[in-house]
Every structure is written in C-alpha cells, then in structure tokens.
Design an enzyme around this catalytic site. Structure first.
Site: not given
Length: 274
Positions: A224, A252, A33, A102-103
């Site tokens: 991160d 990240h 995202s 991530s998402f």
C-alpha cells in the site's frame, strides 16, 4: 444507477445519495477519499456480492458523490460521524455492521468510539492510525485537477498491479470528479501538502482506537503506497478484538485487487457462509 445516482434520504439536512441492495442484517459500506471517489466508484462490484447475504447500504458521505453540498458546513470527523448516524436514523437502522475503506475506516472507528451501541462488527481496509507522513498517493489526490489523463496518473499510486486501472474505472472516477464541489470537498478533507519537506498527518489516535471493542477485521495490502501497511499492524495491535490479514502483492485497493478473498473474509466475519 450507472452514474452513481441511487436513492435519496434526508440526513443532517442534506439530500443524501445512497445505494441499497439485498436483505438481512444491514452492512454499511463507507467509501474512501481521493479524486472521483463515491459510494458507487468504491463499491459497485462489492455491493451485489454481499447483497446475497445482507442488506447492503452504501452512502455518499457529506462532501462526496451526489450527496447535497452545503458550503456552510465545516467538514471534520465529528460532522461525518453525525451524518452517518443521521443516515442510520433516517433508514430506521438501530445497529449495523460497518466496512470502512481508508477514510471510511477512520470514520468507522470514530463513529464506533462515539456511538458504540449502533455497531456490531467492523471491517477496516487501508485505514490510517496515529501519526504518519503524507504519501505520494495522498499528495496526488490533493493536486488532482479534472481530466482523464490526470485521473489515470493519480490512480497509479493505488493498486499494486496497474492492470486494475481499467478504462471503465478511470471514466467512472473522472465523471464523479466533475460533480460540482467534488475536488473542493476532497481538499477540505486532506491536509494541503507542504511545498518542501514532509507533510505530517494524523489518523485516529491509538488512545481512541484502543477503546473500540467491536470485533474488527483489519485488511491491508503489504504494498500500500497510500496508507502504509504499518498503520494496519498498529491498528491490529491496539484494538482489543482485532484480527489482521495482510495481503502480499496488493496495494490500497484490497476490495479490487483481492476481490474474492475480501468477500469471503467479510462474509465470514459478519457471520454468513461464503
């Protein structure tokens, strides 16, 4: 394709934008995202590097990138799981490997838990798990309003080394953030930050994660600032067939900050020569 427009397939009654490269066992890349995110901005360097060994498919998920937007849809993990399966069905893919950023990692876990027979092996990067509090990086994503300066400022939270934030990357993500409905879609995904105090968030519950038996490689940057590294450690401890690789001096964006290692580890995990 330079602006992120690829091919189009109908999935869940949405004209779904996706990229398709290479031949071999299919690997589906699921973007994260954040402001200006899309399959193209997340994966444009990764796709050709994996496409020499696999068929690589990277879709814009519902509410993101150049995929058609339907204002009537309620965005949640069930909808995104259904959209992912609809993409696989539309492309005639019975079983695939997944890479989730991530998402996209959360979606990988949700889809693998609900439709285990459709997936072979999984790579997760910077993926949340269980309960945590909103980080400055996630707050910056929610607060973003489109401008090049704001995009550069929001992205400062993502890498360990700010040199990763190139003018090209800022421009790519800024242009993607101008797509009508892009920021609105992002704000439907993210919880609105509290004005004062901490904002509680939830990733995939440990009880769900513990039922995902697919061989999984968990990748996480030690520094991160968007999804804390403790989330990666918890994932690796909770999943029955998981291995963890923690990257020092990495934020990240594992696929950008540790590109060569990411490609090597992903290929090895998926059974191809590096």
């Amino acid at each position: 394709m330079e602006d992120g427009r690829g091919k189009t397939v109908q999935a869940l009654d949405l004209a779904t934008n996706y990229h398709d490269m290479g031949d071999g066992f299919p690997v589906v890349l699921l973007h994260g995202s954040g402001p200006g995110v899309s399959a193209w901005t997340n994966w444009k360097r990764v796709m050709p590097a994996l496409a020499d060994s696999f068929r690589v498919i990277a879709p814009d998920l519902a509410g993101f990138g150049y995929t058609e937007r339907n204002p009537e849809l309620h965005y949640d993990i069930k909808l995104w799981s259904k959209h992912l399966i609809a993409i696989l069905d539309a492309l005639g893919l019975e079983k695939v490997n997944l890479v989730g950023n991530s998402f996209g990692g959360s979606l990988s876990l949700a889809a693998a838990a609900r439709f285990p027979e459709r997936f072979n092996r999984i790579v997760l990067m910077g993926t949340p798990c269980d309960k945590f509090t909103m980080t400055p990086g996630l707050r910056a994503g929610w607060n973003y309003t489109p401008s090049r300066e704001n995009m550069r400022e929001a992205m400062q939270h993502f890498p360990f080394d700010p040199a990763c934030i190139t003018d090209e990357l800022v421009e790519d993500r800024y242009q993607a953030s101008l797509i009508p409905g892009a920021q609105e879609g992002l704000r439907k995904l993210l919880v609105k930050p509290n004005d004062e105090g901490e904002t509680p968030l939830s990733g995939m519950p440990v009880a769900v994660v513990g039922n995902v038996v697919h061989p999984t490689l968990v990748l996480h940057g030690r520094e991160d600032m968007v999804i804390p590294v403790e989330m990666g450690i918890l994932l690796a401890r909770s999943m029955p067939n998981a291995e963890l690789h923690m990257f020092g001096r990495c934020g990240h964006w594992v696929q950008a900050e540790r590109f060569d290692a990411f490609i090597r580890l992903a290929k090895a995990h998926f059974g191809a020569a590096a």
